[in-house]
Design an enzyme around this catalytic site. Structure first.
Site, PDB file in Angstrom:
ATOM      1  N   ASN A  11      43.576  44.270  40.106  1.00 25.12           N
ATOM      2  CA  ASN A  11      42.568  43.318  39.791  1.00 25.12           C
ATOM      3  C   ASN A  11      41.612  43.281  41.024  1.00 25.12           C
ATOM      4  O   ASN A  11      42.218  42.799  42.252  1.00 25.12           O
ATOM      5  CB  ASN A  11      43.123  41.911  39.639  1.00 25.12           C
ATOM      6  CG  ASN A  11      42.358  40.814  39.457  1.00 25.12           C
ATOM      7  OD1 ASN A  11      41.057  41.091  39.417  1.00 25.12           O
ATOM      8  ND2 ASN A  11      42.680  39.333  39.482  1.00 25.12           N
ATOM      9  N   TRP A  12      40.616  43.758  40.833  1.00 27.01           N
ATOM     10  CA  TRP A  12      39.577  44.049  41.998  1.00 27.01           C
ATOM     11  C   TRP A  12      39.070  42.542  42.297  1.00 27.01           C
ATOM     12  O   TRP A  12      37.915  42.529  43.361  1.00 27.01           O
ATOM     13  CB  TRP A  12      38.649  45.087  42.038  1.00 27.01           C
ATOM     14  CG  TRP A  12      39.309  46.478  42.182  1.00 27.01           C
ATOM     15  CD1 TRP A  12      40.574  46.619  42.209  1.00 27.01           C
ATOM     16  CD2 TRP A  12      38.720  47.675  41.900  1.00 27.01           C
ATOM     17  NE1 TRP A  12      41.024  47.868  42.288  1.00 27.01           N
ATOM     18  CE2 TRP A  12      39.857  48.706  41.864  1.00 27.01           C
ATOM     19  CE3 TRP A  12      37.367  48.247  41.499  1.00 27.01           C
ATOM     20  CZ2 TRP A  12      39.492  50.178  41.978  1.00 27.01           C
ATOM     21  CZ3 TRP A  12      37.340  49.549  41.170  1.00 27.01           C
ATOM     22  CH2 TRP A  12      38.408  50.476  41.618  1.00 27.01           C
ATOM     23  N   LYS A  13      38.857  41.748  41.504  1.00 23.48           N
ATOM     24  CA  LYS A  13      38.288  40.317  41.624  1.00 23.48           C
ATOM     25  C   LYS A  13      36.717  40.676  42.036  1.00 23.48           C
ATOM     26  O   LYS A  13      35.987  41.550  41.343  1.00 23.48           O
ATOM     27  CB  LYS A  13      39.129  39.523  42.521  1.00 23.48           C
ATOM     28  CG  LYS A  13      40.478  39.541  42.540  1.00 23.48           C
ATOM     29  CD  LYS A  13      41.238  38.592  43.258  1.00 23.48           C
ATOM     30  CE  LYS A  13      42.730  38.242  42.876  1.00 23.48           C
ATOM     31  NZ  LYS A  13      43.526  37.265  43.567  1.00 23.48           N
ATOM     32  N   HIS A  97      43.617  34.219  34.327  1.00 28.78           N
ATOM     33  CA  HIS A  97      43.962  34.210  35.777  1.00 28.78           C
ATOM     34  C   HIS A  97      43.770  32.961  36.592  1.00 28.78           C
ATOM     35  O   HIS A  97      43.010  32.177  36.159  1.00 28.78           O
ATOM     36  CB  HIS A  97      42.982  35.192  36.763  1.00 28.78           C
ATOM     37  CG  HIS A  97      43.532  35.627  37.781  1.00 28.78           C
ATOM     38  ND1 HIS A  97      43.053  34.755  38.935  1.00 28.78           N
ATOM     39  CD2 HIS A  97      44.221  36.694  38.221  1.00 28.78           C
ATOM     40  CE1 HIS A  97      43.788  35.558  39.973  1.00 28.78           C
ATOM     41  NE2 HIS A  97      44.301  36.499  39.588  1.00 28.78           N
ATOM     42  N   GLU A  99      42.635  32.244  39.384  1.00 24.86           N
ATOM     43  CA  GLU A  99      41.407  31.750  40.015  1.00 24.86           C
ATOM     44  C   GLU A  99      40.281  31.338  38.848  1.00 24.86           C
ATOM     45  O   GLU A  99      39.516  30.338  38.818  1.00 24.86           O
ATOM     46  CB  GLU A  99      40.912  33.021  40.634  1.00 24.86           C
ATOM     47  CG  GLU A  99      41.528  33.112  41.816  1.00 24.86           C
ATOM     48  CD  GLU A  99      41.769  34.598  42.313  1.00 24.86           C
ATOM     49  OE1 GLU A  99      40.766  35.494  41.852  1.00 24.86           O
ATOM     50  OE2 GLU A  99      42.700  34.741  43.097  1.00 24.86           O
ATOM     51  N   GLU A 169      51.937  34.825  37.734  1.00 27.21           N
ATOM     52  CA  GLU A 169      51.595  34.982  39.105  1.00 27.21           C
ATOM     53  C   GLU A 169      51.582  33.414  39.791  1.00 27.21           C
ATOM     54  O   GLU A 169      50.721  32.641  39.519  1.00 27.21           O
ATOM     55  CB  GLU A 169      49.956  35.260  38.910  1.00 27.21           C
ATOM     56  CG  GLU A 169      49.612  36.722  38.425  1.00 27.21           C
ATOM     57  CD  GLU A 169      48.349  37.403  38.957  1.00 27.21           C
ATOM     58  OE1 GLU A 169      48.505  38.367  39.488  1.00 27.21           O
ATOM     59  OE2 GLU A 169      47.252  36.635  38.716  1.00 27.21           O
ATOM     60  N   GLY A 175      47.263  35.953  47.235  1.00 25.25           N
ATOM     61  CA  GLY A 175      46.248  36.088  48.489  1.00 25.25           C
ATOM     62  C   GLY A 175      46.783  35.524  49.596  1.00 25.25           C
ATOM     63  O   GLY A 175      46.056  35.289  50.644  1.00 25.25           O
ATOM     64  N   SER A 215      50.723  38.874  46.334  1.00 26.99           N
ATOM     65  CA  SER A 215      50.944  39.720  47.371  1.00 26.99           C
ATOM     66  C   SER A 215      51.870  40.632  47.266  1.00 26.99           C
ATOM     67  O   SER A 215      52.700  40.966  48.078  1.00 26.99           O
ATOM     68  CB  SER A 215      51.571  38.664  48.462  1.00 26.99           C
ATOM     69  OG  SER A 215      50.472  37.580  48.675  1.00 26.99           O
ATOM     70  N   GLY A 236      46.270  42.366  43.719  1.00 27.87           N
ATOM     71  CA  GLY A 236      44.909  41.781  43.922  1.00 27.87           C
ATOM     72  C   GLY A 236      44.451  42.843  45.399  1.00 27.87           C
ATOM     73  O   GLY A 236      44.271  43.903  45.264  1.00 27.87           O
ATOM     74  N   GLY A 237      44.646  42.270  46.477  1.00 23.45           N
ATOM     75  CA  GLY A 237      44.133  42.795  47.681  1.00 23.45           C
ATOM     76  C   GLY A 237      44.751  44.149  47.914  1.00 23.45           C
ATOM     77  O   GLY A 237      43.697  44.999  48.280  1.00 23.45           O
TER      78      GLY A 237
HETATM   79  P1  13P Z   1      46.948  39.362  45.556  1.00 24.30           P
HETATM   80  O1  13P Z   1      47.913  40.574  45.349  1.00 24.30           O
HETATM   81  O2  13P Z   1      45.856  39.666  46.512  1.00 24.30           O
HETATM   82  O3  13P Z   1      47.914  38.183  46.257  1.00 24.30           O
HETATM   83  O4  13P Z   1      46.372  38.756  44.400  1.00 24.30           O
HETATM   84  C1  13P Z   1      47.308  38.774  43.236  1.00 24.30           C
HETATM   85  C2  13P Z   1      46.376  38.697  42.147  1.00 24.30           C
HETATM   86  O5  13P Z   1      45.875  37.445  41.894  1.00 24.30           O
HETATM   87  C3  13P Z   1      46.371  39.443  41.098  1.00 24.30           C
HETATM   88  O6  13P Z   1      45.647  39.060  39.836  1.00 24.30           O
END
Ligand code: 13P
Length: 256
Positions: A11-13, A97, A99, A169, A175, A215, A236-237
């Protein structure tokens, strides 16, 4: 029971311009050439979908959107439809998600409409659930996750277990660099699977893939992905970097 085929998503957000996304995609194309044992999805920002699809369309990497609207089309400024996502090359779409829930105030009812729309259009929804730190500290993890599933998946009947993915999640792990321990994640995944069994029957629930997100890094991926009820990761990251994402996918291959 044989382990379900893992599905690992990036997920590149709101990271990467189309140009930057193309560069990462080219690197992924090279690194993932021999991946066969796991499913791989990348979810770039909407503006980069076409560029990424151009590069990855003949590879094992599938494309996903990060959000969708439930209507076919209309006066919905800033929104994107299932048809638009499909035409841009997507076969998956993230729904709910954390967020979207916590930063943009999305509620279960709308997320339910989105999941229904995705399924109707043949897009695989990656339906996200997870508790906040406050929920966990109050011992409300299962209650919160159950409510998100109950409301978000209301009225949805799944016959093909491959048509939907659920992502657990925990908000406190996203994050933050603090992942859920493999046991903490496994416990919630087992709870989710049992709940899905009540919704769709045990045979279907046993086949639905449940990803863990929060994470996930090359260093912790193998142990998390080795848990019985963890069937993939939503990253994510670490997915922004082709080397790290490829290392997580390799970890997935090694436990498959
Ligand atoms: P991180 O891997 O950066 O913690 O993010 C997880 C995430 O929200 C994937 O959708």
């Amino acid at each position: 029971m044989a382990k379900r085929r893992l599905v690992i998503g990036g997920n590149w957000k709101m990271y990467k311009t189309p140009t930057e996304a193309a560069t990462t995609s080219k690197a992924l194309k090279v690194k993932l050439i021999n991946v066969e044992a796991v499913d791989v999805v990348v979810c770039p920002p909407a503006t980069a979908l076409l560029a990424v699809n151009q590069i990855l369309k003949d590879t094992v990497v599938k494309l996903g959107g990060q959000n969708l609207h439930w209507a076919d089309e209309g006066a919905f400024t800033g929104e994107i439809s299932a048809k638009m996502l499909k035409d841009a090359g997507c076969s998956y779409v993230i729904v709910g998600h954390s967020e979207r829930r916590h930063v943009f105030g999305e509620r279960d009812e709308g997320l339910n409409k989105k999941a229904i729309k995705a399924l109707q259009e043949g897009l695989i929804p990656i339906f996200c659930v997870g508790e906040t730190l406050d929920d966990r500290e109050r011992g409300r993890t299962e209650a919160v996750v159950r409510e998100q599933l109950q409301n978000g998946l209301a009225g949805i009947v799944v016959d093909d277990p491959g048509s939907i993915v659920v992502a657990y999640e925990p908000v406190w792990a996203i994050g933050t660099g603090v992942n859920a321990t493999p046991q903490q994640a496994e416990d919630v995944h087992a709870f989710i699977r049992e709940f899905l069994g009540q919704l769709w029957g045990k045979a279907t629930a046993d086949q639905v893939r449940i990803q863990y997100g929060g994470s996930v890094k090359p260093q912790n991926a193998e142990e998390l992905l080795g848990q019985e009820n963890i069937d993939g990761a939503l990253v994510g990251g670490a997915s922004l970097n082709a080397d790290d994402f490829a290392a997580i996918i390799k970890a997935g291959q090694s436990v498959s």
